[in-house]
Design a protein around this motif. Structure first.
Motif, PDB file in Angstrom:
ATOM      1  N   ALA A 133      15.744 -46.959  11.967  1.00  0.00           N
ATOM      2  CA  ALA A 133      14.445 -46.889  12.664  1.00  0.00           C
ATOM      3  C   ALA A 133      13.685 -48.199  12.490  1.00  0.00           C
ATOM      4  O   ALA A 133      14.123 -49.100  11.765  1.00  0.00           O
ATOM      5  N   SER A 134      12.535 -48.288  13.157  1.00  0.00           N
ATOM      6  CA  SER A 134      11.753 -49.523  13.153  1.00  0.00           C
ATOM      7  C   SER A 134      11.201 -49.863  11.760  1.00  0.00           C
ATOM      8  O   SER A 134      10.727 -48.975  11.050  1.00  0.00           O
ATOM      9  N   PRO A 135      11.219 -51.165  11.396  1.00  0.00           N
ATOM     10  CA  PRO A 135      10.640 -51.549  10.100  1.00  0.00           C
ATOM     11  C   PRO A 135       9.129 -51.301  10.041  1.00  0.00           C
ATOM     12  O   PRO A 135       8.532 -51.349   8.966  1.00  0.00           O
ATOM     13  N   HIS A 136       8.536 -51.054  11.209  1.00  0.00           N
ATOM     14  CA  HIS A 136       7.094 -50.822  11.227  1.00  0.00           C
ATOM     15  C   HIS A 136       6.684 -49.590  10.434  1.00  0.00           C
ATOM     16  O   HIS A 136       5.503 -49.397  10.162  1.00  0.00           O
ATOM     17  N   TRP A 137       7.643 -48.745  10.073  1.00  0.00           N
ATOM     18  CA  TRP A 137       7.289 -47.574   9.263  1.00  0.00           C
ATOM     19  C   TRP A 137       6.651 -47.969   7.946  1.00  0.00           C
ATOM     20  O   TRP A 137       5.990 -47.188   7.294  1.00  0.00           O
ATOM     21  N   LYS A 138       6.838 -49.240   7.557  1.00  0.00           N
ATOM     22  CA  LYS A 138       6.204 -49.665   6.304  1.00  0.00           C
ATOM     23  C   LYS A 138       4.671 -49.595   6.406  1.00  0.00           C
ATOM     24  O   LYS A 138       3.979 -49.449   5.400  1.00  0.00           O
ATOM     25  N   TYR A 139       4.150 -49.654   7.630  1.00  0.00           N
ATOM     26  CA  TYR A 139       2.689 -49.583   7.774  1.00  0.00           C
ATOM     27  C   TYR A 139       2.132 -48.220   7.375  1.00  0.00           C
ATOM     28  O   TYR A 139       0.952 -48.092   7.052  1.00  0.00           O
ATOM     29  N   LEU A 140       3.001 -47.230   7.394  1.00  0.00           N
ATOM     30  CA  LEU A 140       2.578 -45.920   6.884  1.00  0.00           C
ATOM     31  C   LEU A 140       2.259 -46.047   5.394  1.00  0.00           C
ATOM     32  O   LEU A 140       1.266 -45.504   4.895  1.00  0.00           O
ATOM     33  N   GLY A 141       3.105 -46.805   4.689  1.00  0.00           N
ATOM     34  CA  GLY A 141       2.840 -47.078   3.277  1.00  0.00           C
ATOM     35  C   GLY A 141       1.533 -47.848   3.107  1.00  0.00           C
ATOM     36  O   GLY A 141       0.732 -47.559   2.212  1.00  0.00           O
ATOM     37  N   TRP A 142       1.315 -48.811   3.995  1.00  0.00           N
ATOM     38  CA  TRP A 142       0.085 -49.608   3.930  1.00  0.00           C
ATOM     39  C   TRP A 142      -1.166 -48.763   4.143  1.00  0.00           C
ATOM     40  O   TRP A 142      -2.165 -48.913   3.440  1.00  0.00           O
ATOM     41  N   ALA A 143      -1.096 -47.881   5.131  1.00  0.00           N
ATOM     42  CA  ALA A 143      -2.252 -47.019   5.409  1.00  0.00           C
ATOM     43  C   ALA A 143      -2.569 -46.184   4.168  1.00  0.00           C
ATOM     44  O   ALA A 143      -3.742 -45.970   3.826  1.00  0.00           O
ATOM     45  N   GLY A 144      -1.523 -45.755   3.478  1.00  0.00           N
ATOM     46  CA  GLY A 144      -1.720 -44.971   2.269  1.00  0.00           C
ATOM     47  C   GLY A 144      -2.397 -45.776   1.176  1.00  0.00           C
ATOM     48  O   GLY A 144      -3.297 -45.287   0.489  1.00  0.00           O
ATOM     49  N   VAL A 145      -1.978 -47.032   1.035  1.00  0.00           N
ATOM     50  CA  VAL A 145      -2.588 -47.889   0.013  1.00  0.00           C
ATOM     51  C   VAL A 145      -4.081 -48.050   0.294  1.00  0.00           C
ATOM     52  O   VAL A 145      -4.926 -47.936  -0.607  1.00  0.00           O
ATOM     53  N   ILE A 146      -4.419 -48.258   1.563  1.00  0.00           N
ATOM     54  CA  ILE A 146      -5.834 -48.430   1.917  1.00  0.00           C
ATOM     55  C   ILE A 146      -6.603 -47.127   1.669  1.00  0.00           C
ATOM     56  O   ILE A 146      -7.692 -47.134   1.084  1.00  0.00           O
ATOM     57  N   ALA A 147      -6.016 -46.003   2.078  1.00  0.00           N
ATOM     58  CA  ALA A 147      -6.691 -44.712   1.834  1.00  0.00           C
ATOM     59  C   ALA A 147      -6.921 -44.518   0.338  1.00  0.00           C
ATOM     60  O   ALA A 147      -7.990 -44.065  -0.080  1.00  0.00           O
ATOM     61  N   GLY A 148      -5.932 -44.879  -0.471  1.00  0.00           N
ATOM     62  CA  GLY A 148      -6.057 -44.726  -1.918  1.00  0.00           C
ATOM     63  C   GLY A 148      -7.222 -45.540  -2.473  1.00  0.00           C
ATOM     64  O   GLY A 148      -8.006 -45.056  -3.290  1.00  0.00           O
ATOM     65  N   PHE A 149      -7.371 -46.784  -1.991  1.00  0.00           N
ATOM     66  CA  PHE A 149      -8.487 -47.632  -2.439  1.00  0.00           C
ATOM     67  C   PHE A 149      -9.817 -47.009  -2.044  1.00  0.00           C
ATOM     68  O   PHE A 149     -10.749 -46.947  -2.843  1.00  0.00           O
ATOM     69  N   LEU A 150      -9.897 -46.570  -0.800  1.00  0.00           N
ATOM     70  CA  LEU A 150     -11.168 -46.022  -0.325  1.00  0.00           C
ATOM     71  C   LEU A 150     -11.534 -44.754  -1.093  1.00  0.00           C
ATOM     72  O   LEU A 150     -12.683 -44.562  -1.482  1.00  0.00           O
ATOM     73  N   ILE A 151     -10.529 -43.887  -1.317  1.00  0.00           N
ATOM     74  CA  ILE A 151     -10.837 -42.652  -2.048  1.00  0.00           C
ATOM     75  C   ILE A 151     -11.251 -42.980  -3.478  1.00  0.00           C
ATOM     76  O   ILE A 151     -12.262 -42.496  -3.979  1.00  0.00           O
ATOM     77  N   LEU A 152     -10.484 -43.848  -4.132  1.00  0.00           N
ATOM     78  CA  LEU A 152     -10.812 -44.167  -5.525  1.00  0.00           C
ATOM     79  C   LEU A 152     -12.219 -44.747  -5.642  1.00  0.00           C
ATOM     80  O   LEU A 152     -12.910 -44.510  -6.623  1.00  0.00           O
ATOM     81  N   SER A 153     -12.640 -45.510  -4.609  1.00  0.00           N
ATOM     82  CA  SER A 153     -13.954 -46.154  -4.706  1.00  0.00           C
ATOM     83  C   SER A 153     -15.055 -45.112  -4.894  1.00  0.00           C
ATOM     84  O   SER A 153     -15.991 -45.322  -5.658  1.00  0.00           O
ATOM     85  N   TYR A 154     -14.957 -43.969  -4.221  1.00  0.00           N
ATOM     86  CA  TYR A 154     -16.031 -42.990  -4.450  1.00  0.00           C
ATOM     87  C   TYR A 154     -15.682 -42.000  -5.552  1.00  0.00           C
ATOM     88  O   TYR A 154     -16.548 -41.465  -6.226  1.00  0.00           O
ATOM     89  N   TYR A 155     -14.383 -41.773  -5.728  1.00  0.00           N
ATOM     90  CA  TYR A 155     -13.926 -40.867  -6.783  1.00  0.00           C
ATOM     91  C   TYR A 155     -14.455 -41.327  -8.136  1.00  0.00           C
ATOM     92  O   TYR A 155     -14.891 -40.541  -8.966  1.00  0.00           O
ATOM     93  N   SER A 156     -14.413 -42.637  -8.329  1.00  0.00           N
ATOM     94  CA  SER A 156     -14.844 -43.211  -9.596  1.00  0.00           C
ATOM     95  C   SER A 156     -16.347 -43.011  -9.817  1.00  0.00           C
ATOM     96  O   SER A 156     -16.791 -42.794 -10.946  1.00  0.00           O
ATOM     97  N   VAL A 157     -17.109 -43.062  -8.736  1.00  0.00           N
ATOM     98  CA  VAL A 157     -18.553 -42.859  -8.872  1.00  0.00           C
ATOM     99  C   VAL A 157     -18.836 -41.414  -9.309  1.00  0.00           C
ATOM    100  O   VAL A 157     -19.621 -41.165 -10.225  1.00  0.00           O
ATOM    101  N   ILE A 158     -18.156 -40.473  -8.672  1.00  0.00           N
ATOM    102  CA  ILE A 158     -18.402 -39.059  -9.008  1.00  0.00           C
ATOM    103  C   ILE A 158     -17.860 -38.746 -10.411  1.00  0.00           C
ATOM    104  O   ILE A 158     -18.480 -38.020 -11.184  1.00  0.00           O
ATOM    105  N   ALA A 159     -16.705 -39.319 -10.741  1.00  0.00           N
ATOM    106  CA  ALA A 159     -16.178 -39.123 -12.095  1.00  0.00           C
ATOM    107  C   ALA A 159     -17.170 -39.681 -13.110  1.00  0.00           C
ATOM    108  O   ALA A 159     -17.317 -39.137 -14.212  1.00  0.00           O
ATOM    109  N   GLY A 160     -17.888 -40.740 -12.714  1.00  0.00           N
ATOM    110  CA  GLY A 160     -18.943 -41.285 -13.559  1.00  0.00           C
ATOM    111  C   GLY A 160     -20.045 -40.253 -13.807  1.00  0.00           C
ATOM    112  O   GLY A 160     -20.594 -40.183 -14.908  1.00  0.00           O
TER     113      GLY A 160
END
Ligand code: PHE
Length: 455
Positions: free
Chosen positions: A90-117
């Motif tokens: 299949a297309s190598p572009h499937w790696k962008y699915l991994g990228w989208a996940g990395v970005i989602a993880g950063f965004l979630i952690l950014s607020y998760y950390s505030v609430i955990a605080g």
């Protein structure tokens, strides 16, 4: 041969270590902080019913798919997707699915950390007896003052972010594996104690009725989307956290059994939290839909009244902190594993980079509760925090899950999936394949379309 692959980052010591780590990732603020307040905002029973259906028909199959892809890829999600795509032609572009996940993880952690605080701060309040004898109103005012003070929020956010990165820097086994082993059962026991308290409020049945009597008139298209989004969020799906944990899973372990245990534990914790909180909400005439402050405005009332409340309260917030901690590490692990693989970074510098970036994004959430809480700073009536939460839980995670389903059931050769799943019964594989091939993609699409009012 798939069996010979092993991740360069190491492996879990056993199947149980994986179950603990993945349960640690799944059980977090989502179960104890978020589930009760979004249930309150969306009218109760019908919302809970949709959430449970989504866990069963969408969450469990996708979790199995993520573990399967992770274990077969044996790399960080970005590289695993690229590798598996090439293996399947299949297309190598499937790696962008991994990228989208990395970005989602950063965004979630950014607020998760505030609430955990917030949870961190509340450990000290509980321990110092600040709740003793204070009524519902006083507890509410206390919370209002707290979130109105950006300096305090930033301090706690910083502390939690540092704690997360210290564990991430120590690696797969060294960090939380041992701690989680003791803390998860502790959390469970304490939640049962809280449900015991709720039983004595005289409003337990009201709480149960709110949680379990479905009234579908109360559920809007948007509520439907939030319920589905939460099924992804609470099981840590759609962004690669479970995939990366799966990449450290020993080859022999049964994916089906482990996933069912994890999903069941996660669901039980959420329902227990609901059963502890809503009776208190009704007993004190509080508003179920009062938003993200719900547990910080209800449970302290109980701690302030019950015998031994200082001790129980302190333990409760400590356990909440640990639940958040074992989730937050999984939010950055996909990014950290990729930085190590592709940029030759050490774990430590990868953790520091990720921590610094997410810490900055987290300031937006801190200010959403004070400087930027006014109407003039909102978009569609939502603060920065609300938007971030909506975008990640209700758009990015379900979309990521949808693409994971498409890859595992439409792109991947069924015999490859079957080989990696190693299920005992051929019918079980057929059922899983059917769910991921049809039910999940159609289910997610229908909910999306319904939410935007298209159907
Ligand atoms: N599942 C975690 C919780 O319920 C949050 C999470 C989401 C963790 C996505 C990792 C990935 O709190």
């Amino acid at each position: 041969m798939a069996e010979k692959r092993e991740s360069i980052h190491g492996q879990w010591s056993s199947r149980w270590a994986f179950i603990l780590a993945a349960t640690g990732s799944a059980v977090g603020l989502g179960n104890i902080w978020k589930f009760p307040y979004i249930t309150g905002e969306n009218g109760g029973g019908a919302f809970v019913a949709v959430y449970l259906i989504c866990i069963l028909l969408i969450g469990i199959p996708i979790m199995m798919a993520e573990v399967m892809l992770g274990r077969r890829g044996r790399r960080s999600p970005i590289n695993a997707m690229r590798h598996l795509a090439s293996e399947e032609g299949a297309s190598p572009h499937w790696k962008y699915l991994g990228w989208a996940g990395v970005i989602a993880g950063f965004l979630i952690l950014s607020y998760y950390s505030v609430i955990a605080g917030w949870a961190l701060a509340y450990i000290f309040r509980a321990a110092s007896g600040s709740f003793v004898g204070v009524g519902a109103e006083g507890i509410g005012t206390m919370f209002g003052h707290f979130i109105g003070d950006p300096e305090a929020l930033i301090a706690w956010h910083t502390l939690f972010m540092v704690m997360t990165m210290v564990v991430v820097a120590r690696g797969v086994r060294g960090g939380l594996e041992a701690a989680v082993r003791f803390l998860m059962p502790g959390l469970f026991i304490l939640l049962i104690v809280m449900v015991g308290y709720a039983l004595n409020t005289g409003h337990f049945n009201e709480g149960l009725a709110f949680l379990f009597t479905p009234n579908f008139d109360k559920l809007t298209g948007n509520g439907l989307l939030i319920a589905m989004g939460h099924a992804f969020f609470t099981l840590s799906l759609g962004m690669g956290a479970i995939m990366v944990y799966g990449s450290y899973l020993p080859s022999k372990a049964s994916i089906t059994k482990t996933v069912v245990i994890i999903a069941a534990a996660d669901t039980l914790v959420a329902l227990l939290a609901g059963m502890a909180i809503f009776p208190i909400v009704f007993a004190y005439g509080l508003e179920p839909g009062s938003g993200p402050g719900l547990i910080f405005q209800t449970l302290p009332i109980a701690f302030g009244q019950m015998p031994g409340g200082v001790l129980f309260g302190t333990f409760f917030f400590i356990l909440l902190l640990f639940a958040a901690w074992s989730s937050s590490i999984s939010l950055v692990e996909p990014a950290v594993a990729w930085l190590i693989e592709n940029h030759g970074m050490t774990r430590k510098s990868a953790a520091i980079w990720c921590g610094v970036i997410t810490w900055f994004v987290g300031l937006g959430t801190v200010f959403s509760f004070n400087y930027l809480s006014g109407e003039e700073f909102r978009l569609f009536g939502k603060t920065f925090f609300d938007l971030l939460d909506f975008l990640t839980s209700n758009v990015m995670l379900p979309l990521g899950g949808l693409l994971i389903a498409v890859f595992s059931a439409w792109i991947m050769r069924p015999e490859d999936a079957r080989e990696e799943m190693r299920m005992g019964y051929p019918k079980a594989f057929a059922l899983w394949h059917f769910l991921v091939r049809y039910v999940t993609p159609i289910g997610v699409s229908v909910v999306f379309l319904r939410a935007i009012g298209a159907i």
